[in-house]
Design a protein around this motif. Sequence first.
Motif, mmCIF file in Angstrom:
data_model
loop_
_atom_site.group_PDB
_atom_site.id
_atom_site.type_symbol
_atom_site.label_atom_id
_atom_site.label_comp_id
_atom_site.label_asym_id
_atom_site.label_seq_id
_atom_site.Cartn_x
_atom_site.Cartn_y
_atom_site.Cartn_z
ATOM 1 N N GLY A 59 14.279 -10.758 -7.246
ATOM 2 C CA GLY A 59 14.891 -12.218 -6.620
ATOM 3 C C GLY A 59 16.378 -12.082 -6.629
ATOM 4 O O GLY A 59 17.076 -12.663 -5.662
ATOM 5 N N ILE A 63 18.757 -12.804 -3.339
ATOM 6 C CA ILE A 63 20.116 -13.477 -3.405
ATOM 7 C C ILE A 63 21.474 -12.825 -2.813
ATOM 8 O O ILE A 63 22.146 -13.392 -1.988
ATOM 9 N N THR A 84 20.359 -23.444 -14.320
ATOM 10 C CA THR A 84 19.498 -22.334 -13.823
ATOM 11 C C THR A 84 19.819 -21.147 -14.708
ATOM 12 O O THR A 84 20.650 -20.980 -15.295
ATOM 13 N N ASP A 162 17.163 -21.113 -3.783
ATOM 14 C CA ASP A 162 16.538 -19.906 -4.857
ATOM 15 C C ASP A 162 15.194 -20.707 -5.168
ATOM 16 O O ASP A 162 15.319 -21.661 -6.202
ATOM 17 N N ALA A 164 12.712 -19.248 -6.777
ATOM 18 C CA ALA A 164 12.373 -17.980 -7.561
ATOM 19 C C ALA A 164 11.222 -18.642 -8.543
ATOM 20 O O ALA A 164 10.413 -17.778 -8.858
ATOM 21 N N SER A 186 10.991 -14.808 -6.539
ATOM 22 C CA SER A 186 11.037 -13.631 -7.590
ATOM 23 C C SER A 186 9.641 -13.458 -7.869
ATOM 24 O O SER A 186 8.631 -14.607 -7.939
ATOM 25 N N ASN A 188 9.147 -11.402 -10.691
ATOM 26 C CA ASN A 188 9.452 -10.784 -11.932
ATOM 27 C C ASN A 188 8.281 -11.027 -13.138
ATOM 28 O O ASN A 188 7.361 -12.156 -12.652
ATOM 29 N N LYS A 191 7.141 -14.931 -13.590
ATOM 30 C CA LYS A 191 6.890 -15.809 -12.701
ATOM 31 C C LYS A 191 5.577 -16.032 -12.362
ATOM 32 O O LYS A 191 4.583 -15.583 -12.789
ATOM 33 N N GLY A 198 10.023 -7.585 -8.680
ATOM 34 C CA GLY A 198 10.362 -7.715 -7.254
ATOM 35 C C GLY A 198 10.637 -9.179 -6.606
ATOM 36 O O GLY A 198 10.816 -10.110 -7.499
ATOM 37 N N TRP A 323 17.307 -24.126 -19.700
ATOM 38 C CA TRP A 323 18.362 -23.121 -19.361
ATOM 39 C C TRP A 323 19.941 -23.760 -19.859
ATOM 40 O O TRP A 323 19.962 -24.930 -19.674
HETATM 41 C C1 LIG Z 1 13.770 -15.306 -12.077
HETATM 42 C C2 LIG Z 1 14.939 -15.917 -11.217
HETATM 43 C C3 LIG Z 1 15.862 -15.320 -10.698
HETATM 44 C C4 LIG Z 1 16.043 -13.790 -10.511
HETATM 45 O O1 LIG Z 1 14.695 -13.312 -9.961
HETATM 46 P P1 LIG Z 1 14.497 -11.755 -10.497
HETATM 47 O O2 LIG Z 1 13.353 -11.181 -9.716
HETATM 48 O O3 LIG Z 1 14.251 -11.671 -11.966
HETATM 49 O O4 LIG Z 1 15.704 -10.974 -10.236
HETATM 50 C C5 LIG Z 1 16.826 -16.031 -9.950
HETATM 51 N N1 LIG Z 1 16.819 -17.349 -9.761
HETATM 52 C C6 LIG Z 1 15.941 -18.138 -10.700
HETATM 53 C C7 LIG Z 1 16.035 -19.602 -10.766
HETATM 54 C C8 LIG Z 1 15.028 -17.310 -11.404
HETATM 55 O O5 LIG Z 1 14.223 -18.155 -12.105
#
Ligand SMILES: *Cc1c(COP(=O)(O)O)cnc(C)c1O
Length: 396
Positions: A59, A63, A84, A162, A164, A186, A188, A191, A198, A323
């Motif tokens: 993710g 970005i 975030t 975003d 993600a 994202s 990850n 998620k 990815g 966060w």
């Molecule tokens: C997880 C996340 C990302 C980054 O994603 P990755 O795939 O881990 O690089 C970006 N923004 C937010 C809000 C996220 O929770």
Amino acid sequence: MESCRILLSPPHLSGNEQRYIDEAFKTNWIAPLGPHVDAFEKEIACYVGASDAAAVSSGTAAIHLALSLLDVKKGDTVFCSSLTFVASANPIIYQGAEPVFIDSEPDTWNMSPKALEKAFKAASAEGILPKVVIVVNLYGQSAKMDEILSLCNHYKVPMIEDAAESLGSSYKGKQSGTFGKFGVFSFNGNKIITTSGGGMLISNDIEEIRKARFLATQARDPAPHYQHSKIGFNYRLSNILAGIGRAQLEVLEERVRARRIIFNRYVQELGHLPGINFMPELENTRSNRWLTAFTINENETEVTAGEVLKNLMNDNIEARPVWKPLHMQPIFEKARYYPHSENENISEKLFNHGVCLPSGSCMTYEEQLRVVNCIKKTLTKGLKERDESRLKKILT
Ligand SMILES: *Cc1c(COP(=O)(O)O)cnc(C)c1O
């Protein structure tokens, strides 16, 4: 007896992943391109209703590509949600630009249109508008897109969404991730669906997604001798991981349903307790409820969020604070920040009093009861102590 650890948001496989992986192995597509990558891109674009999508390694990479395509560079500023994960803002620094952080508002916990308007007015008065606005959909809840987009359109500044954490969510019937010039997902491991690692960049601008693929593949010009007239990145997703993503996407709707059920169960068990306020869901939006989050009003509970987190940890349950806002992070010490209003700092309040609970779609009912009971026990202790102090007050 040692109880099993309950994780915040572990991967939840469908059982079909291995089939796609085997297919990649059988056909020897072990590369950062191939049929699974192409299909995964088409399937995500189709699912959210975007014109095109580029599968990338994270993710964060998505970005970074979006900022690069919008020509963010040294001397530019970028407005970004403060509440975030750091990955929302790090790519601003990769590009040599300067982040300006925008506070949350209480209805969605996301970017405050009031604070955004203030930031725009100040930037406009200074004569340097931001190059881009990055809006985050926290824990699956969409930000107030109408208000935010109307401000972005007024100042003619593109928005990156975003998303993600919000794949599968929607705002007024439109899929999360499709509101800005670019949307980011994202995959990850934590998620709502995962490829182990990815991401995806989506847009309705097919030409921009073509450019994203070019930049993500080391910006190779169409020549047999490896010619480069631009600096690129190595950001493409592997064909094996895209196969995992395809199997995961097939069960996305089920995963959203499961997480929403988990959220509702927490509310049912804990929502009536004094001082407990769950993250709201804005009218006409559907959150994927990636993580269940709530705040504690310590005046009512006599127990802090920190104590709840500590007790959960002691019971072998993984929970997290909300966060830590980026404007409070040491790395962004010097960044400007616009609060919701002069005397309301919503993101700091959410950070100080918020708790994220285990929300994995594979969590069992028994596991969830363990979490609920631990919280109830902690809160009862708080109430007892308060009653005792009340008693003392009455006696003296
Ligand atoms: C997880 C996340 C990302 C980054 O994603 P990755 O795939 O881990 O690089 C970006 N923004 C937010 C809000 C996220 O929770």
